[in-house]
Structure formats: structure tokens, C-alpha cells
Design an enzyme around this catalytic site. Structure first.
Site, short mmCIF file in Angstrom:
data_model
loop_
_atom_site.label_atom_id
_atom_site.label_comp_id
_atom_site.label_asym_id
_atom_site.label_seq_id
_atom_site.Cartn_x
_atom_site.Cartn_y
_atom_site.Cartn_z
N LYS A 40 -30.65 -17.02 31.98
CA LYS A 40 -32.08 -17.06 31.65
C LYS A 40 -32.90 -17.32 32.92
O LYS A 40 -32.36 -17.70 33.96
CB LYS A 40 -32.35 -18.12 30.59
CG LYS A 40 -32.01 -19.55 30.99
CD LYS A 40 -31.95 -20.42 29.74
CE LYS A 40 -31.48 -21.82 30.07
NZ LYS A 40 -32.50 -22.82 30.12
N ARG A 140 -35.53 -30.61 20.02
CA ARG A 140 -36.24 -29.43 20.53
C ARG A 140 -36.35 -28.38 19.42
O ARG A 140 -37.38 -28.25 18.78
CB ARG A 140 -35.51 -28.90 21.76
CG ARG A 140 -36.27 -27.90 22.57
CD ARG A 140 -35.68 -27.69 23.95
NE ARG A 140 -34.31 -27.23 23.96
CZ ARG A 140 -33.63 -26.93 25.08
NH1 ARG A 140 -34.21 -27.07 26.25
NH2 ARG A 140 -32.39 -26.51 25.02
N HIS A 170 -27.03 -28.54 21.02
CA HIS A 170 -27.23 -28.74 22.48
C HIS A 170 -27.31 -30.24 22.73
O HIS A 170 -28.02 -30.95 22.02
CB HIS A 170 -28.53 -28.04 22.88
CG HIS A 170 -28.72 -27.94 24.36
ND1 HIS A 170 -27.78 -27.39 25.21
CD2 HIS A 170 -29.76 -28.31 25.17
CE1 HIS A 170 -28.24 -27.42 26.46
NE2 HIS A 170 -29.42 -27.98 26.45
N ARG A 223 -21.56 -22.27 26.88
CA ARG A 223 -22.76 -21.68 27.49
C ARG A 223 -22.87 -22.28 28.89
O ARG A 223 -23.40 -23.36 29.09
CB ARG A 223 -24.00 -22.02 26.64
CG ARG A 223 -23.85 -21.67 25.16
CD ARG A 223 -25.14 -21.93 24.39
NE ARG A 223 -25.61 -23.30 24.47
CZ ARG A 223 -25.33 -24.26 23.60
NH1 ARG A 223 -24.57 -24.03 22.54
NH2 ARG A 223 -25.82 -25.48 23.76
N TYR A 268 -53.87 -27.11 57.64
CA TYR A 268 -55.08 -27.43 56.86
C TYR A 268 -55.31 -28.94 56.81
O TYR A 268 -54.37 -29.71 56.62
CB TYR A 268 -54.92 -26.92 55.43
CG TYR A 268 -55.11 -25.42 55.29
CD1 TYR A 268 -56.31 -24.81 55.63
CD2 TYR A 268 -54.07 -24.63 54.81
CE1 TYR A 268 -56.48 -23.44 55.49
CE2 TYR A 268 -54.23 -23.26 54.67
CZ TYR A 268 -55.45 -22.68 55.01
OH TYR A 268 -55.61 -21.33 54.87
N CYS A 314 -48.77 -24.28 53.87
CA CYS A 314 -49.82 -23.34 53.46
C CYS A 314 -49.28 -22.44 52.34
O CYS A 314 -48.13 -22.55 51.94
CB CYS A 314 -50.25 -22.46 54.62
SG CYS A 314 -50.55 -23.31 56.16
N MET A 315 -50.11 -21.53 51.86
CA MET A 315 -49.68 -20.63 50.78
C MET A 315 -48.51 -19.74 51.23
O MET A 315 -47.58 -19.48 50.46
CB MET A 315 -50.85 -19.75 50.33
CG MET A 315 -50.52 -18.93 49.10
SD MET A 315 -51.84 -17.80 48.62
CE MET A 315 -53.10 -18.89 48.04
N ASP A 316 -48.54 -19.30 52.51
CA ASP A 316 -47.56 -18.31 52.96
C ASP A 316 -46.79 -18.71 54.22
O ASP A 316 -45.95 -17.95 54.69
CB ASP A 316 -48.28 -16.98 53.27
CG ASP A 316 -49.33 -16.68 52.22
OD1 ASP A 316 -48.93 -16.50 51.07
OD2 ASP A 316 -50.54 -16.68 52.54
N1 PLP Z 1 -27.55 -23.95 26.27
C1 PLP Z 1 -28.86 -24.15 26.04
C2 PLP Z 1 -29.36 -24.16 24.63
C3 PLP Z 1 -29.73 -24.35 27.11
O1 PLP Z 1 -31.02 -24.56 26.89
C4 PLP Z 1 -29.20 -24.34 28.42
C5 PLP Z 1 -30.05 -24.56 29.60
O2 PLP Z 1 -31.05 -25.17 29.61
C6 PLP Z 1 -27.83 -24.12 28.60
C7 PLP Z 1 -27.04 -23.93 27.51
C8 PLP Z 1 -27.22 -24.14 29.98
O3 PLP Z 1 -27.33 -25.43 30.51
P1 PLP Z 1 -26.77 -25.76 31.96
O4 PLP Z 1 -27.57 -24.94 32.89
O5 PLP Z 1 -27.06 -27.21 32.13
O6 PLP Z 1 -25.34 -25.41 31.95
#
Ligand code: PLP
Length: 372
Positions: A40, A140, A170, A223, A268, A314-316
Site C-alpha cells: 500500500k 479502527r 489487526h 500480511r 531563509y 527550503c522547498m527544493d
Molecule cells: N495489515 C493491516 C491491516 C495494516 O493496516 C498494515 C499496515 O499498516 C499491515 C497489515 C502491515 O503492517 P506492517 O507494515 O507493520 O507489517
């Protein structure tokens, strides 16, 4: 945003490090347990597509993303493996979830009511791959108790095309030394699992921290997120059971080198005054790249020497104090190894009083990613 390829600033992502982290984790998993790579937020800033390929080369058999769009991006890049969207998706997008065969969370009774209404008017023929999300204490998304979960599963099974493909939770504290809250969440989920009349294809509870520090008997898929990128989910607290290989390097060059006299002001607000004649280098990276103004005072590496960022970022661009003259074009390492020294995303997180996850995700799309 356009990537600035004509500027000597690059993120280099080491594919082999990603593949190796995945292989090391799979080697520890009980036989038959799958690893889904969490890619993600553009692969935690590393680049979702390239990371997904490297993770697959290491043995990942599926992927997790946060949003529907991130899932579509993977499908359009040609990935045919299972993909799970972790965040809530509005029921109006059920046709897209079906078309792209993206699994999604079912996290509340309210969502199911809306799905029933939507499916009464829209015909979907491809399977809708539902993963029931249980909130065991993260607070959540998810059903909050066993009765709600069981009712939710019953409802889900009555909806057209809906397949009960998975159930998951989770953990909020799997990366902490104190395991008490983890154990409470674990027990709550185990209790729910034991009361299920039938188990779905996927049962999953483990993020990186859970996979690393809890010999978890629950589930048949992990995951695997931040550890994929070679980052320790606990920061400094717990040691990983295998060496995590950081995948990201962030480099630039000195675009100008000059000597300034004692009393010269830099940046700046003219907040820095040279206490004596000094060599100053300018680096073409700024807060628009995700290199925050708070990075002032941090040091980057030039020829293995730590050089402090002086004045405001700075920005860049930002300016550093050099120990002596260096040729313009000399490499500057913001993250990674340079001669005998190394700067990690964790060092930056420490400086900013945050976590490396945030540092990596903030690195903007203006910085081209090179894959090696
Ligand atoms: N599963 C869920 C629902 C998550 O939100 C996340 C990450 O935020 C993960 C798995 C992966 O977590 P991590 O990056 O700590 O392994």
C-alpha cells in the site's frame, strides 16, 4: 506530479533486499502459511509495482493494498495473484471489486445493509471476495464482538455473488515488548474463530511485528509490510530474528560548493551565521520532496563524512557545512551507506520524533525511483 529525472536526486530501491527479506520470513513460517506483501501507499514510498515484483520473486503469493485504486494499479500492471484491499470500500464500487477480482473487508453491519440495497439493483456475476474484519482492540474498522461477527457472516452469505473468503484482525501492540494487550486481542480472535461454523479460505492476523515476534498459531497467511522493506517494525525496541535488509537508498549531489566568510548568513530567515569562514554545499532536495524543514540540524554523508544541514530546509534545496572543499557533483547520501558510514530511515525518524513508516511514505513522487 512529474518525477524530476533531470535533477541528480534519486531513490535507489534494491530489489534483491526485498526478495531476501521475503525469503527469510517464508523460511520461518510454518509449512503452508502464505505471505502476502503489503504494498500500500506506493509500496511504503518505494514504488508498488517494483516492490510487488521483487516480493513475488522472493515467494510472496499475494498482495495487500489500502485502497481500491492501489489494487487496480496492480491488476493493470498484470498481477494475477490474490489482492486484498485493507480499507473500507464504498458499496458503489462493488462492480469494480468484482471486475478486478479484488478482495475487500466487510467491517460492519451497516456496510452489509448498504451492500444488500446496492446489490438489489445492480447485477454482479463475478465473485465478490469478502474478508470479514474483526476489531479485537485496534479500534479502527471491524465488527466489535462475536455475535456481530456471526450475524455479519450469516448476512454476507445471503447476498448475491458474495463469497466468505477470509476473516482477519489487526494487532495494535505486536511491536511492543509488553505482550499483555496483544494476548487479549489474540484471545478474543481465537474465541471468535473457534465459534465459526465453517472456516474461510484465508485466516490472517499477522503484520510484520506479529510475524517476527509472536510465534502465531492463528492463520494461514501473513500480511508482511514494513519488514519487507528491511525496516524493523518496533524501531529500537525489539530485535528482528533475522537480519532485515533495508531496500531504500536516497542520494543526491552537491550542485554548488562555495566558501563563505565569517558572519555570512545561510537560508531563509538568515537563521544560520557562519562562526568562521566555511565551505557550504547546496543539495537539491527540499520539503517538497518530503525532506521536512525539521531536518535542519540533521547530517547527511559526503565521502563518508557527516555534514550538518544548516539554516532552514527550503522547498527544493538545503545547505550543508562541509569540512573542506569538495568538487561540485560529489555524491550526497541522505539514506544509505556512504564509505564506512550509514544513515537509516530510523535515524531520520529519531530526528523527527516519528516512525520510519512515515518517513518513507512522505518521500514524494518528484524523486525518481531507480530499481537495481
Ligand atoms: N495489515 C493491516 C491491516 C495494516 O493496516 C498494515 C499496515 O499498516 C499491515 C497489515 C502491515 O503492517 P506492517 O507494515 O507493520 O507489517
Amino acid at each position: 506530479m512529474v518525477a524530476s529525472i533531470h535533477r541528480p536526486t534519486r531513490i535507489i530501491v534494491h530489489n534483491e533486499a526485498i526478495s531476501q527479506n521475503v525469503k527469510n520470513e517464508i523460511a520461518r513460517l510454518p509449512k503452508g502459511r502464505e505471505l502476502f506483501a503489503v504494498v500500500k501507499a506506493n509500496g511504503y514510498g518505494h514504488g508498488a509495482i517494483a516492490v510487488a515484483k521483487a516480493a513475488r520473486a522472493g515467494g510472496a503469493t499475494g498482495f495487500c493494498v489500502a485502497t481500491l485504486d492501489e489494487g487496480i494499479e496492480l491488476r493493470e500492471a498484470g498481477f494475477t495473484e490474490p489482492i486484498l484491499v485493507l480499507g473500507v470500500v464504498d458499496v458503489v464500487y462493488l462492480p469494480l471489486l468484482a471486475e478486478y477480482q479484488l478482495a475487500f473487508p466487510v467491517a460492519s453491519e451497516n456496510w452489509l445493509v448498504q451492500a444488500r440495497e446496492y446489490l438489489a439493483t445492480t447485477e454482479i456475476t463475478a465473485p465478490l471476495l469478502a474478508h470479514v474484519k474483526v476489531d479485537t482492540g485496534m479500534g479502527r474498522i471491524g465488527f466489535q464482538d462475536k455475535e456481530a461477527v456471526l450475524r455479519g457472516i450469516d448476512t454476507l452469505k445471503t447476498l448475491p455473488s458474495m463469497v466468505f473468503e477470509g476473516i482477519f484482525t489487526h494487532f495494535a501492540t505486536a511491536d511492543e515488548a509488553d505482550g499483555q494487550y496483544y494476548q487479549e486481542q489474540h484471545a478474543a480472535f481465537k474465541d471468535i474463530l473457534e465459534s465459526l461454523p465453517e472456516k474461510p479460505r484465508y485466516i490472517h492476523v499477522s503484520n510484520s511485528a506479529t510475524a517476527l515476534w509472536h510465534e502465531e498459531e492463528l492463520g494461514n497467511m501473513v500480511r508482511y509490510g514494513v519488514a519487507l522493506y528491511g525496516l524493523n517494525p518496533s524501531g529500537h525496541t525489539l530485535e528482528a530474528s533475522y537480519p532485515l535488509q533495508p531496500a531504500l537508498e536516497f542520494v543526491s549531489q552537491l550542485v554548488q560548493v562555495k566558501q563563505v566568510p565569517q558572519g555570512a548568513k545561510i537560508g531563509y530567515g538568515a537563521t544560520y551565521t557562519a562562526p568562521k569562514a566555511e565551505w557550504i554545499g547546496t543539495v537539491p532536495v527540499g520539503y517538497a520532496d518530503g525532506w521536512l524543514r525539521k531536518m535542519s540540524g540533521f547530517s547527511v554523508l559526503v565521502e563518508g563524512v557527516y555534514c550538518e544541514i544548516i539554516g532552514r530546509v527550503c522547498m527544493d534545496q538545503f545547505m550543508i557545512r562541509l569540512p573542506h572543499e569538495f568538487p561540485e557533483g560529489t555524491k550526497v547520501t541522505l539514506v544509505g551507506k556512504n564509505k564506512e558510514q550509514e544513515i537509516t530511515l530510523q535515524d531520520i525518524a529519531d530526528h523527527l520524533d516519528t516512525i520510519h513508516y512515515e518517513v518513507a511514505c512522505l518521500l514524494s513522487e518528484r524523486i525518481p525511483r531507480d530499481y537495481q
